[in-house]
Scaffold this motif. Structure first.
Motif, mmCIF file in Angstrom:
data_model
loop_
_atom_site.group_PDB
_atom_site.id
_atom_site.type_symbol
_atom_site.label_atom_id
_atom_site.label_comp_id
_atom_site.label_asym_id
_atom_site.label_seq_id
_atom_site.Cartn_x
_atom_site.Cartn_y
_atom_site.Cartn_z
ATOM 1 N N UNK B 290 0.834 -1.198 0.000
ATOM 2 C CA UNK B 290 0.000 0.000 0.000
ATOM 3 C C UNK B 290 0.873 1.254 0.000
ATOM 4 N N UNK B 291 1.872 1.262 0.868
ATOM 5 C CA UNK B 291 2.745 2.432 0.968
ATOM 6 C C UNK B 291 3.432 2.704 -0.372
ATOM 7 N N UNK B 292 3.956 1.648 -0.938
ATOM 8 C CA UNK B 292 4.633 1.795 -2.222
ATOM 9 C C UNK B 292 3.648 2.256 -3.301
ATOM 10 N N UNK B 293 2.445 1.668 -3.258
ATOM 11 C CA UNK B 293 1.420 2.009 -4.241
ATOM 12 C C UNK B 293 1.044 3.478 -4.184
ATOM 13 N N UNK B 294 0.939 4.005 -2.970
ATOM 14 C CA UNK B 294 0.573 5.416 -2.826
ATOM 15 C C UNK B 294 1.695 6.301 -3.357
ATOM 16 N N UNK B 295 2.916 5.932 -2.981
ATOM 17 C CA UNK B 295 4.068 6.726 -3.380
ATOM 18 C C UNK B 295 4.200 6.765 -4.908
ATOM 19 N N UNK B 296 3.968 5.594 -5.540
ATOM 20 C CA UNK B 296 4.178 5.493 -6.988
ATOM 21 C C UNK B 296 2.899 5.705 -7.790
ATOM 22 N N UNK B 297 1.819 6.074 -7.098
ATOM 23 C CA UNK B 297 0.534 6.328 -7.775
ATOM 24 C C UNK B 297 0.112 5.119 -8.621
ATOM 25 N N UNK B 298 0.237 3.961 -8.059
ATOM 26 C CA UNK B 298 -0.084 2.728 -8.783
ATOM 27 C C UNK B 298 -1.603 2.497 -8.720
ATOM 28 N N UNK B 299 -2.337 3.104 -9.670
ATOM 29 C CA UNK B 299 -3.808 3.037 -9.634
ATOM 30 C C UNK B 299 -4.353 1.614 -9.508
ATOM 31 N N UNK B 300 -3.971 0.708 -10.395
ATOM 32 C CA UNK B 300 -4.584 -0.632 -10.313
ATOM 33 C C UNK B 300 -4.370 -1.293 -8.958
ATOM 34 N N UNK B 301 -3.159 -1.169 -8.440
ATOM 35 C CA UNK B 301 -2.885 -1.814 -7.165
ATOM 36 C C UNK B 301 -3.711 -1.191 -6.044
ATOM 37 N N UNK B 302 -3.760 0.148 -6.022
ATOM 38 C CA UNK B 302 -4.503 0.823 -4.953
ATOM 39 C C UNK B 302 -5.995 0.491 -5.025
ATOM 40 N N UNK B 303 -6.527 0.496 -6.262
ATOM 41 C CA UNK B 303 -7.948 0.148 -6.419
ATOM 42 C C UNK B 303 -8.235 -1.224 -5.839
ATOM 43 N N UNK B 304 -7.397 -2.182 -6.208
ATOM 44 C CA UNK B 304 -7.624 -3.539 -5.744
ATOM 45 C C UNK B 304 -7.479 -3.639 -4.235
ATOM 46 N N UNK B 305 -6.464 -2.964 -3.699
ATOM 47 C CA UNK B 305 -6.232 -3.039 -2.249
ATOM 48 C C UNK B 305 -7.417 -2.487 -1.459
ATOM 49 N N UNK B 306 -7.891 -1.318 -1.893
ATOM 50 C CA UNK B 306 -8.967 -0.686 -1.131
ATOM 51 C C UNK B 306 -10.258 -1.502 -1.244
ATOM 52 N N UNK B 307 -10.527 -1.997 -2.448
ATOM 53 C CA UNK B 307 -11.733 -2.824 -2.609
ATOM 54 C C UNK B 307 -11.624 -4.114 -1.803
ATOM 55 N N UNK B 308 -10.434 -4.663 -1.749
ATOM 56 C CA UNK B 308 -10.214 -5.875 -0.976
ATOM 57 C C UNK B 308 -10.498 -5.616 0.501
ATOM 58 N N UNK B 309 -9.935 -4.510 1.005
ATOM 59 C CA UNK B 309 -10.148 -4.163 2.405
ATOM 60 C C UNK B 309 -11.640 -3.980 2.680
ATOM 61 N N UNK B 310 -12.325 -3.304 1.750
ATOM 62 C CA UNK B 310 -13.756 -3.075 1.944
ATOM 63 C C UNK B 310 -14.520 -4.398 1.946
ATOM 64 N N UNK B 311 -14.129 -5.320 1.054
ATOM 65 C CA UNK B 311 -14.826 -6.607 1.002
ATOM 66 C C UNK B 311 -14.633 -7.382 2.303
ATOM 67 N N UNK B 312 -13.411 -7.350 2.814
ATOM 68 C CA UNK B 312 -13.146 -8.035 4.084
ATOM 69 C C UNK B 312 -14.022 -7.441 5.176
ATOM 70 N N UNK B 313 -14.105 -6.114 5.183
ATOM 71 C CA UNK B 313 -14.902 -5.424 6.188
ATOM 72 C C UNK B 313 -16.371 -5.836 6.092
ATOM 73 N N UNK B 314 -16.887 -5.847 4.860
ATOM 74 C CA UNK B 314 -18.281 -6.242 4.645
ATOM 75 C C UNK B 314 -18.498 -7.679 5.130
#
Ligand SMILES: Nc1ncnc2c1ncn2[C@@H]1O[C@H](COP(=O)(O)OP(=O)(O)O)[C@@H](O)[C@H]1O
Ligand SMILES: [Mg+2]
Lengths: 333, 334
Positions: B290-314
């Motif tokens: 996540x940290x690396x993704x934010x730093x490098x503006x890695x859209x696909x990775x960040x999208x997947x990470x956040x959606x994954x976290x949300x799915x786990x939460x749900x």
């Protein structure tokens, strides 16, 4: 020997940052096997506290209990916690005011009945279920087998109170205490529950202490009535005598505030003026004096004692005269 | 109950779609972009335009989104703009690491938190209660990374009884099956690997458990105190039931209702805490991705990470709702 002998019972609550509060003071009465005794008075006069003291259910930390309660000659206050636990639910049963909050919402009705059978009558789960079905049937719950697996929220108010009565009577206690068992119910249901209680204790050895703020409730039920005011008994009489001639102005006022079928049309109910908030401590006078139509000077100077007075116990300097009943007392107001 | 679960899962779908739109728009509204981050010093406007075209970031945003959604449904979240690997493959390892850590943390929080909260309520106003209340205040106030660093300093650096970082000793050379180090050891009968993984888990999961545990203790305590005052507890006492039965059947069961809701909420916060804990213990979970993704503006990775976290939460909250319904019959009907 009396079944229950309450002697000089007193309960004092210690309150944080306030002076201790005396909720029950010097209450004595006895209950014979099979007898029905009424404990009557307005809200806050100490009825529930009295019954909880007998059951040993007052919070140990804030309530200081004095006097003695003997059950079949055994002093209950000297029993250990475990010995008292063995008696509660077995020798002494209790039905509470609000049937919804008095049942556990997340435990099926059946288990709430069987657990007491398992505890005191040593029944196995299966045997206890059969007995529970029987009990629910006896208190007039239709389709008892199905009801056993239902939860309190699925039952009506009246059915819940019937279930609580079944629980309290499950081990055939020799004493049942019913603390305002009809107060939270609809008027039509109230009558049903009262006649059920009457039917269940009639002709059995089970004695009943009926607690209510409504003299109308005790009218058809109790052998003897104790009237409480401010934590003390102010009048005790056999039921017929009490209703025929209430002598304490407070009892008289309570009777006057019951709706009567034979009342003349347009005649207003006359509630007792004032409220319990007018309570004054009993030391230095009668606690009812500020609200009393018959109050004399002595009433605010000398505390009346509970004394025998023409065949009944009375705590009053200036009782209502039987001859002057109705007319006289109303003029006095 | 099955229908209830199915309905809840269906309800989660629109939530996740809306969330994905928001993430999509939000990421693209940030200054800079993946191309700029990738090019670094060699940045020129031409090179950026060219790279954006290669990565598909030059298309209209709604078209990008629709393409993303279409692929996501088939389980393809695109390739990382940093490593060029498929995002899901990249996330896989880290996901197992983070979930394993979070799972142990929440289990510690529940297994210690509920009994402690219960005991505090039972000894209300006495020493144990007061100590517990103070303890929970400290537990909530101390930052996770500070506690982590402190634990590491004392138990790993000074006392040397627990490993200071990582998920497993490299010398163990464990076989990877599921990615969950403790489970893999059991599956492959490499019990020393499981043991080693557990030792590595102790410090980070304690650090991560501190806040949810403190919250669970407090809620349990308050909830038990409330229930003790209930009329039905008095009824249970009037039946002469043993204290054990009263506590278990009548007090604890009712008291657990608010606690289960709290556990669901805390699990969401746990994921945030995991990122910090992972950094302290060099855990190699999603946190570093996540940290690396934010730093490098890695859209696909960040999208997947956040959606994954949300799915786990749900999912966790669905579990919580199911457990709630199991405890409370009043919920089942409606
Ligand atoms: N646990 C308690 N702590 C402090 N005061 C109490 C407690 N329970 C009852 N009281 C007080 O004792 C008095 C009598 O209460 P109670 O017996 O419940 O009245 P009632 O006759 O309506 O049943 C009331 O003034 C009430 O406020
Ligand atoms: Mg009461």
């Amino acid at each position: 020997m009396a079944l229950l002998e309450v002697r000089d019972l007193s309960v004092v609550f210690s309150r944080k940052g306030q002076s201790p509060f005396s909720a029950v003071d010097g209450v004595s009465f006895s209950v014979q096997p099979g007898q029905t005794v009424g404990l009557v008075g307005e809200s806050g006069c100490g009825k529930s506290v009295t019954s909880l003291a007998i059951m040993g259910l007052l919070p140990r930390r804030s309530a200081r209990v004095g006097g003695s309660v003997a059950f079949e000659g055994t002093e209950l206050f000297s029993l250990s916690d475990k010995e008292m636990r063995d008696r509660r639910g077995k020798d002494l049963g209790m039905v509470f005011q609000d049937p919804l909050s008095s049942l556990n919402p997340v435990v099926p009705i059946g288990l709430q009945v069987t657990e007491v059978l398992e505890r005191h009558r040593g029944m196995a789960r299966k045997q206890a279920r059969a007995e529970a079905t029987e009990l629910l049937n006896k208190v007039g719950i239709p389709d008892p087998t199905r009801r056993l697996s239902e939860y309190p929220h699925q039952l009506s108010g009246g059915m819940r109170q019937r279930a609580l009565i079944a629980i309290a009577l499950a081990c055939r206690p020799r004493l049942l205490i019913a603390d305002e068992p009809t107060t939270a119910l609809d008027v039509t249901i109230q009558a049903q529950i009262l006649s059920l209680l009457k039917e269940l204790v009639a002709g059995t050895e089970t004695a009943l202490i009926m607690i209510t703020h409504d003299l109308g409730v005790v009218a058809g039920l109790c052998d003897e009535v104790n009237v409480l005011y401010g934590g003390r008994i102010v009048e005790r009489a056999e039921r017929h005598e009490l209703f025929a001639a209430p002598r304490h102005p407070y009892t008289h006022g309570l009777l006057d505030s019951i709706p009567r079928l034979d009342a003349a049309r347009g005649e207003k109910l006359s509630p007792i003026r004032g409220s319990v908030a007018d309570n004054i401590p009993w030391d230095g006078g009668c606690a009812f004096a500020p609200r009393c139509p018959n109050a004399l000077r002595t009433c605010v100077e000398v505390t009346p004692e509970l004394e025998w007075h023409e065949g009944r116990l009375l705590r009053c300097h200036n009782p209502v005269q039987p001859a002057a009943l109705g007319v006289g007392s109303k003029e006095a107001r | 109950m099955l229908r209830f679960v199915a309905r809840r899962l269906l309800q989660a779908i629109p939530t996740l779609i809306i969330l994905s739109i928001l993430i999509f728009a939000w990421l693209r509204s940030l200054p800079g972009g993946p191309a700029q981050a990738l090019l670094g010093d060699k940045w020129t406007p031409e090179k950026e335009a060219q790279l954006n075209a290669t990565l598909g970031f030059d298309q209209p945003i709604w078209l990008q989104y629709l393409k993303f959604l279409g692929r996501a449904i088939t389980g393809d979240f695109g390739n990382s703009s940093v490593s060029g690997l498929p995002v899901l493959q990249e996330i896989g390892q880290g996901f197992a690491a983070t979930i394993e850590l979070s799972f142990f943390a929440i289990v510690i929080a529940i297994v210690l938190g509920i009994p402690l909260g219960y005991l505090a309520a039972r000894f209300h106003g006495r020493l144990l209660d007061n100590l517990t209340v103070i303890g929970t205040l400290v537990g909530v106030a101390v930052p996770v990374f500070f506690l982590g660093a402190l634990l590491k300093f004392v138990f790993a650096d000074e006392l040397g009884i627990l490993p200071p970082s990582g998920r497993q000793d490299v010398t163990i050379n464990a076989t990877t099956v599921t990615g969950f180090a403790t489970v893999d050891g059991l599956l492959t009968r490499e019990f020393d690997a499981t043991w080693d993984a557990l030792l590595h888990l102790i410090l980070p999961s304690i650090a991560l458990a501190s806040i949810p545990m403190a919250v669970i203790v407090r809620i349990t305590r308050a909830s038990v105190l409330d229930v003790l005052d209930e009329d039905f507890v008095r009824t249970a006492e009037s039946k002469g039931l043993t204290t054990q039965v009263i506590r278990r059947r009548h007090v604890l069961r009712n008291a657990l209702l608010p606690v289960s809701t709290t556990i669901g909420l805390q699990t969401g916060l746990l994921l945030a805490g995991a990122v910090l804990t992972e950094k302290v213990f060099n855990w190699g979970g999603l946190g570093s991705l996540l940290a690396e993704g934010i730093e490098r503006k890695d859209y696909p990775r960040l999208q997947a990470l956040i959606l994954l976290a949300a799915s786990v939460y749900v999912l966790v909250n669905l579990l919580v709702d199911v457990s709630y319904a199991i405890i409370d019959p009043r919920v089942r009907v409606s």
